[in-house]
Write an enzyme that holds these catalytic residues in place. Sequence first.
Site, PDB file in Angstrom:
ATOM      1  N   CYS A  58      75.556 -40.213 -22.039  1.00 37.52           N
ATOM      2  CA  CYS A  58      76.960 -40.619 -21.876  1.00 37.52           C
ATOM      3  C   CYS A  58      77.501 -41.250 -23.162  1.00 37.52           C
ATOM      4  O   CYS A  58      78.702 -41.319 -23.375  1.00 37.52           O
ATOM      5  CB  CYS A  58      77.114 -41.593 -20.709  1.00 37.52           C
ATOM      6  SG  CYS A  58      76.082 -43.057 -20.853  1.00 37.52           S
ATOM      7  N   ASN A  59      76.608 -41.708 -24.041  1.00 38.91           N
ATOM      8  CA  ASN A  59      77.033 -42.391 -25.267  1.00 38.91           C
ATOM      9  C   ASN A  59      77.099 -41.496 -26.496  1.00 38.91           C
ATOM     10  O   ASN A  59      77.743 -41.835 -27.469  1.00 38.91           O
ATOM     11  CB  ASN A  59      76.078 -43.554 -25.586  1.00 38.91           C
ATOM     12  CG  ASN A  59      76.129 -44.616 -24.517  1.00 38.91           C
ATOM     13  OD1 ASN A  59      77.136 -44.778 -23.860  1.00 38.91           O
ATOM     14  ND2 ASN A  59      75.030 -45.327 -24.338  1.00 38.91           N
ATOM     15  N   ARG A  60      76.386 -40.363 -26.447  1.00 36.88           N
ATOM     16  CA  ARG A  60      76.322 -39.518 -27.640  1.00 36.88           C
ATOM     17  C   ARG A  60      75.959 -38.082 -27.278  1.00 36.88           C
ATOM     18  O   ARG A  60      75.354 -37.829 -26.233  1.00 36.88           O
ATOM     19  CB  ARG A  60      75.287 -40.065 -28.620  1.00 36.88           C
ATOM     20  CG  ARG A  60      73.839 -39.900 -28.161  1.00 36.88           C
ATOM     21  CD  ARG A  60      72.852 -40.497 -29.146  1.00 36.88           C
ATOM     22  NE  ARG A  60      72.955 -41.949 -29.162  1.00 36.88           N
ATOM     23  CZ  ARG A  60      73.385 -42.645 -30.204  1.00 36.88           C
ATOM     24  NH1 ARG A  60      73.719 -42.025 -31.321  1.00 36.88           N
ATOM     25  NH2 ARG A  60      73.474 -43.954 -30.153  1.00 36.88           N
ATOM     26  N   SER A 113      71.878 -47.841 -29.684  1.00 35.54           N
ATOM     27  CA  SER A 113      72.434 -47.671 -28.334  1.00 35.54           C
ATOM     28  C   SER A 113      73.720 -48.475 -28.176  1.00 35.54           C
ATOM     29  O   SER A 113      73.939 -49.464 -28.877  1.00 35.54           O
ATOM     30  CB  SER A 113      71.435 -48.146 -27.270  1.00 35.54           C
ATOM     31  OG  SER A 113      70.280 -47.347 -27.298  1.00 35.54           O
ATOM     32  N   ASP A 118      68.775 -50.597 -25.050  1.00 34.58           N
ATOM     33  CA  ASP A 118      68.781 -49.694 -23.895  1.00 34.58           C
ATOM     34  C   ASP A 118      67.914 -48.486 -24.247  1.00 34.58           C
ATOM     35  O   ASP A 118      68.252 -47.698 -25.126  1.00 34.58           O
ATOM     36  CB  ASP A 118      70.221 -49.255 -23.594  1.00 34.58           C
ATOM     37  CG  ASP A 118      70.315 -48.401 -22.336  1.00 34.58           C
ATOM     38  OD1 ASP A 118      69.259 -48.063 -21.782  1.00 34.58           O
ATOM     39  OD2 ASP A 118      71.440 -48.089 -21.918  1.00 34.58           O
ATOM     40  N   GLN A 124      65.604 -39.004 -22.614  1.00 35.82           N
ATOM     41  CA  GLN A 124      66.423 -37.834 -22.964  1.00 35.82           C
ATOM     42  C   GLN A 124      65.775 -37.056 -24.120  1.00 35.82           C
ATOM     43  O   GLN A 124      65.817 -35.835 -24.158  1.00 35.82           O
ATOM     44  CB  GLN A 124      67.836 -38.276 -23.374  1.00 35.82           C
ATOM     45  CG  GLN A 124      68.633 -38.949 -22.278  1.00 35.82           C
ATOM     46  CD  GLN A 124      68.900 -38.028 -21.101  1.00 35.82           C
ATOM     47  OE1 GLN A 124      69.011 -36.822 -21.271  1.00 35.82           O
ATOM     48  NE2 GLN A 124      68.985 -38.591 -19.913  1.00 35.82           N
ATOM     49  N   THR A 194      74.270 -39.498  -7.534  1.00 39.82           N
ATOM     50  CA  THR A 194      72.888 -40.010  -7.542  1.00 39.82           C
ATOM     51  C   THR A 194      72.106 -39.564  -8.775  1.00 39.82           C
ATOM     52  O   THR A 194      70.916 -39.301  -8.700  1.00 39.82           O
ATOM     53  CB  THR A 194      72.143 -39.559  -6.267  1.00 39.82           C
ATOM     54  OG1 THR A 194      72.243 -38.126  -6.183  1.00 39.82           O
ATOM     55  CG2 THR A 194      72.700 -40.191  -5.029  1.00 39.82           C
ATOM     56  N   GLY A 195      72.805 -39.474  -9.914  1.00 40.21           N
ATOM     57  CA  GLY A 195      72.109 -39.186 -11.176  1.00 40.21           C
ATOM     58  C   GLY A 195      71.328 -40.415 -11.602  1.00 40.21           C
ATOM     59  O   GLY A 195      71.232 -41.393 -10.861  1.00 40.21           O
ATOM     60  N   LYS A 196      70.804 -40.386 -12.823  1.00 40.45           N
ATOM     61  CA  LYS A 196      69.954 -41.487 -13.274  1.00 40.45           C
ATOM     62  C   LYS A 196      70.710 -42.815 -13.297  1.00 40.45           C
ATOM     63  O   LYS A 196      70.207 -43.834 -12.826  1.00 40.45           O
ATOM     64  CB  LYS A 196      69.393 -41.176 -14.665  1.00 40.45           C
ATOM     65  CG  LYS A 196      68.377 -42.198 -15.114  1.00 40.45           C
ATOM     66  CD  LYS A 196      67.346 -41.623 -16.065  1.00 40.45           C
ATOM     67  CE  LYS A 196      66.190 -42.593 -16.248  1.00 40.45           C
ATOM     68  NZ  LYS A 196      65.111 -42.050 -17.035  1.00 40.45           N
TER      69      LYS A 196
END
Length: 418
Positions: A58-60, A113, A118, A124, A194-196
């Site tokens: 979600c960040n990169r 992060s 984090d 990933q 219900t993802g990570k």
Amino acid sequence: MKNYHISRHNSFYTVGLSYLKADAELRGKFSLNEQAEKAILKQAKEVGIDGLLITATCNRTELHGFAQHPFQLIKLLCDYSSGSVEEFQEVGYVYKNYEAIDHLFRVGTGLDSQILGDFEIISQIKKGFARSKKGGLANPFLERLCNTILQASKRIKNETELSSGATSVAFASVQYIMQEVPDISEKNILLFGTGKIGRNTCENLLKHTKNSDITLINRTRDKAQKIGGKFNLLVKDYGELQTEIRQADVLVVATGSQSPTVSKALLHLKKPLLILDLSIPKNVADDVTDLPGVSLVHLDHLSQRTDETLERRKQDIPQAEKIIEEVRRDFIQWLETRKFAPVIKALKKKLKAMKEEEINFQSKKLSHFNSEQADIITDGIIQKITKQFANHLKDTEVDAEDSLELIQRIFQLEVESP
């Protein structure tokens, strides 16, 4: 350190964008789902890219791989996302060779992060590498690099306090809920997705709010059922989303959809509602705030909230960087050895052939020639010569590519591939 090509004809590049310059909307355009990642790997293989790793969170969103020019990787990213080359040029970055290696080390160890420390990214990287391996794009360089970063990440977790306090997007969202919603233990909380991040948020909600009245909804009910069973939560069908939102005081959205799943039309409220959107791209339409009583917070806002835990973590950055430098040095040494070894091996073989020829000639020419002593002396000289060449190649001030080429040309070496 002076840069030289890690591969003879290609360089190792990282191309990507992150929360540092790209907002959630723009990151959403460049986000990649599993299908897009597989398609990129397939296309990369077809166009002859040797080694490619994709890290998408979600960040990169980043592509790390070997190419003649970084545009080959930028084009792949733009072709399989909804972002354009022009948008990439505005917010994207390109790192080459050692800069790219250093960047991946910082990313994989939580130093780059959105929330310091984090470590979600490391899983990933592992998944990305497994996908690359399956697609035939995991060369020995990438395998060693990923394993080394994993090693650095483990050491930082064990030897520093950088990841203490369980601060993550999930934890930050729960902190926010607890600060903004009075009597949270008595409120209705609805988790959609219900993802990570959704699972982690669920776990943090139960742990910190002392509220067991959490309802779970997912497009696929059996996925929600697994999480619901694990935490003993109420699970409802996707068709009941509108009804459940009406009952909720807090709605946490963590779906993996490429377009908004919660719109103004879906909300028919009878009381105030706090919505947390933990999705990239955004899964809650901005216009929901037109409705009275609706508050909307996106994960970018949550990530900007610093607390004592994060301030405390900053003190461990120098120690983490020291660990990275140690592990990185080992990787670079491996890389150099891998690069120089075939040439040094071929040089040694050539010198030994010259030695055998000369000893053979002299033994016939001289009556008291001691071949054993000559053998010991010449082997020692060969060892010293090859060591001298190896030290020269390891010198950071030297252009290793030119030197390797020159050695091969002078001695007319037949070099085997590493």
